[in-house]
Motif scaffolding. Structure first.
Motif, PDB file in Angstrom:
ATOM      1  N   UNK A 166      -8.171 -16.778 -14.521  1.00  0.00           N
ATOM      2  CA  UNK A 166      -8.805 -17.450 -15.653  1.00  0.00           C
ATOM      3  C   UNK A 166     -10.317 -17.478 -15.516  1.00  0.00           C
ATOM      4  N   UNK A 167     -10.997 -17.359 -16.623  1.00  0.00           N
ATOM      5  CA  UNK A 167     -12.452 -17.425 -16.632  1.00  0.00           C
ATOM      6  C   UNK A 167     -12.897 -18.804 -16.170  1.00  0.00           C
ATOM      7  N   UNK A 168     -13.795 -18.835 -15.192  1.00  0.00           N
ATOM      8  CA  UNK A 168     -14.260 -20.100 -14.652  1.00  0.00           C
ATOM      9  C   UNK A 168     -13.463 -20.603 -13.469  1.00  0.00           C
ATOM     10  N   UNK A 169     -12.456 -19.845 -13.045  1.00  0.00           N
ATOM     11  CA  UNK A 169     -11.596 -20.299 -11.951  1.00  0.00           C
ATOM     12  C   UNK A 169     -12.157 -19.980 -10.575  1.00  0.00           C
ATOM     13  N   UNK A 170     -13.274 -19.234 -10.506  1.00  0.00           N
ATOM     14  CA  UNK A 170     -13.901 -18.996  -9.210  1.00  0.00           C
ATOM     15  C   UNK A 170     -13.827 -17.583  -8.687  1.00  0.00           C
ATOM     16  N   UNK A 171     -13.664 -16.603  -9.576  1.00  0.00           N
ATOM     17  CA  UNK A 171     -13.554 -15.218  -9.117  1.00  0.00           C
ATOM     18  C   UNK A 171     -14.844 -14.737  -8.449  1.00  0.00           C
ATOM     19  N   UNK A 172     -15.982 -15.152  -8.967  1.00  0.00           N
ATOM     20  CA  UNK A 172     -17.252 -14.732  -8.367  1.00  0.00           C
ATOM     21  C   UNK A 172     -17.389 -15.255  -6.942  1.00  0.00           C
ATOM     22  N   UNK A 173     -17.023 -16.518  -6.740  1.00  0.00           N
ATOM     23  CA  UNK A 173     -17.089 -17.078  -5.391  1.00  0.00           C
ATOM     24  C   UNK A 173     -16.064 -16.419  -4.477  1.00  0.00           C
ATOM     25  N   UNK A 174     -14.917 -16.078  -5.029  1.00  0.00           N
ATOM     26  CA  UNK A 174     -13.907 -15.388  -4.228  1.00  0.00           C
ATOM     27  C   UNK A 174     -14.414 -14.030  -3.763  1.00  0.00           C
ATOM     28  N   UNK A 175     -15.106 -13.320  -4.650  1.00  0.00           N
ATOM     29  CA  UNK A 175     -15.664 -12.019  -4.291  1.00  0.00           C
ATOM     30  C   UNK A 175     -16.732 -12.174  -3.216  1.00  0.00           C
ATOM     31  N   UNK A 176     -17.558 -13.207  -3.329  1.00  0.00           N
ATOM     32  CA  UNK A 176     -18.560 -13.450  -2.284  1.00  0.00           C
ATOM     33  C   UNK A 176     -17.891 -13.633  -0.928  1.00  0.00           C
ATOM     34  N   UNK A 177     -16.778 -14.380  -0.916  1.00  0.00           N
ATOM     35  CA  UNK A 177     -16.057 -14.611   0.336  1.00  0.00           C
ATOM     36  C   UNK A 177     -15.462 -13.317   0.878  1.00  0.00           C
ATOM     37  N   UNK A 178     -14.944 -12.475  -0.017  1.00  0.00           N
ATOM     38  CA  UNK A 178     -14.359 -11.202   0.416  1.00  0.00           C
ATOM     39  C   UNK A 178     -15.427 -10.271   0.980  1.00  0.00           C
ATOM     40  N   UNK A 179     -16.603 -10.255   0.359  1.00  0.00           N
ATOM     41  CA  UNK A 179     -17.696  -9.418   0.874  1.00  0.00           C
ATOM     42  C   UNK A 179     -18.095  -9.853   2.275  1.00  0.00           C
ATOM     43  N   UNK A 180     -18.047 -11.167   2.527  1.00  0.00           N
ATOM     44  CA  UNK A 180     -18.441 -11.683   3.837  1.00  0.00           C
ATOM     45  C   UNK A 180     -17.486 -11.248   4.945  1.00  0.00           C
ATOM     46  N   UNK A 181     -16.247 -10.904   4.583  1.00  0.00           N
ATOM     47  CA  UNK A 181     -15.293 -10.485   5.610  1.00  0.00           C
ATOM     48  C   UNK A 181     -15.003  -8.986   5.541  1.00  0.00           C
TER      49      UNK A 181
END
Length: 285
Positions: free
Chosen positions: A9-24
């Protein structure tokens, strides 16, 4: 190669999830039309490719192009390209609050006349098949940015093919049940340390609280029955190919009884050799 498709869903945090995935260590591509997913996957799968872990975000920002997602996922399977699907979710009320704070425009705003609330409800209906097909579901309603990052790390820091990940979560019913839970157990029937002055401000991570909670035949019997049930169910979930199992244990505030039982279940599953994590959602509230 590990291929992760991220939607939700839009606004559910996909951008933050991607940031976390990039970090690992994931190579991440945002807002990709579904029709390009298999082509990108083939490029990344090439023998000389340096991309071993790839995450692709596709969602309603793509408009009508998004409706080809399921055909594209079927094409991936037909080509023998393995993938996992991550779905980010949150309650309608929380999504509305986030949109009001950020004042961003919802991608379905032009198609609805009832404002943000109607746009969110329509998007939820459109994305229901994706949620049902998801290998991983994360409800971000009660998660801070750091808590979401930790959840992502718990799931994806190890190799995706390391077998079913079991998450054990304690929570407080007063803050809402975790929507992503597969199994929810209520331990509010047990003695409550909150009403003991010496234990009120401690948590289930403290030995005194654990001793108090487990110092009854009902508590011990309930724990034994939960272990038997969970031990019976896990092989069945594994047989069905489930990638992630969320076991949630709730009490009133999520600090004492639920934490005690979540820790006991976590240690039991760890001793069985499971790929298991534990998180206490409301322990600091």
């Amino acid at each position: 190669m590990d291929l992760l498709i991220v939607t939700g869903l839009s606004g559910a945090g996909k951008s933050r999830a991607i940031d976390a995935l990039e970090d690992i260590g994931f190579y991440c591509v945002d807002n990709m039309p579904p029709k390009l997913i298999s082509k990108v996957a083939e490029i990344c799968l090439a023998a000389d490719s340096k991309f071993k872990r790839v995450a692709i975000v596709t969602d309603m920002r793509g408009g009508d192009l998004f409706y080809g997602l399921f055909e594209e996922l079927d094409e991936l399977q037909g080509k023998g390209l393995k993938y996992k699907l991550l779905f980010l979710d949150a309650t309608d009320q929380e999504l509305m609050r986030r949109y009001k704070e950020t004042r961003r425009r919802h991608p379905l705003a032009d198609l609805t006349s009832g404002g943000i609330g109607e746009a969110i409800r329509n998007e939820r209906v459109l994305l229901k098949p994706a949620r049902e097909r998801a290998d991983y579901i994360i409800d971000t309603t009660h998660l801070s940015a750091n808590e979401l990052k930790q959840r992502m790390n718990n799931i994806f820091l190890d190799e995706l093919q390391n077998g079913m990940l079991i998450n054990v979560m304690s929570f407080g019913f007063k803050y809402g049940s975790p929507a992503e839970a597969d199994l929810v157990f209520d331990v509010r029937c047990l003695p409550n340390p909150y009403y003991v002055d010496a234990l009120k401000n401690k948590t289930g991570l403290d030995q005194e609280v654990r001793d108090y909670v487990m110092n009854s035949s009902s508590s011990m019997e309930l724990l034994d029955k939960l272990k038997d049930l969970i031990g019976f169910l896990i092989p069945l979930y594994q047989k069905e190919g489930k990638s992630q199992l969320m076991i949630a244990v709730g009490c009133t505030g999520g600090k004492h009884r639920s934490v005690t039982f979540a820790e006991n279940i976590y240690h039991y599953l760890s001793e069985q050799g499971g790929n298991v994590r534990v998180v206490h959602r409301d322990i600091a509230k």
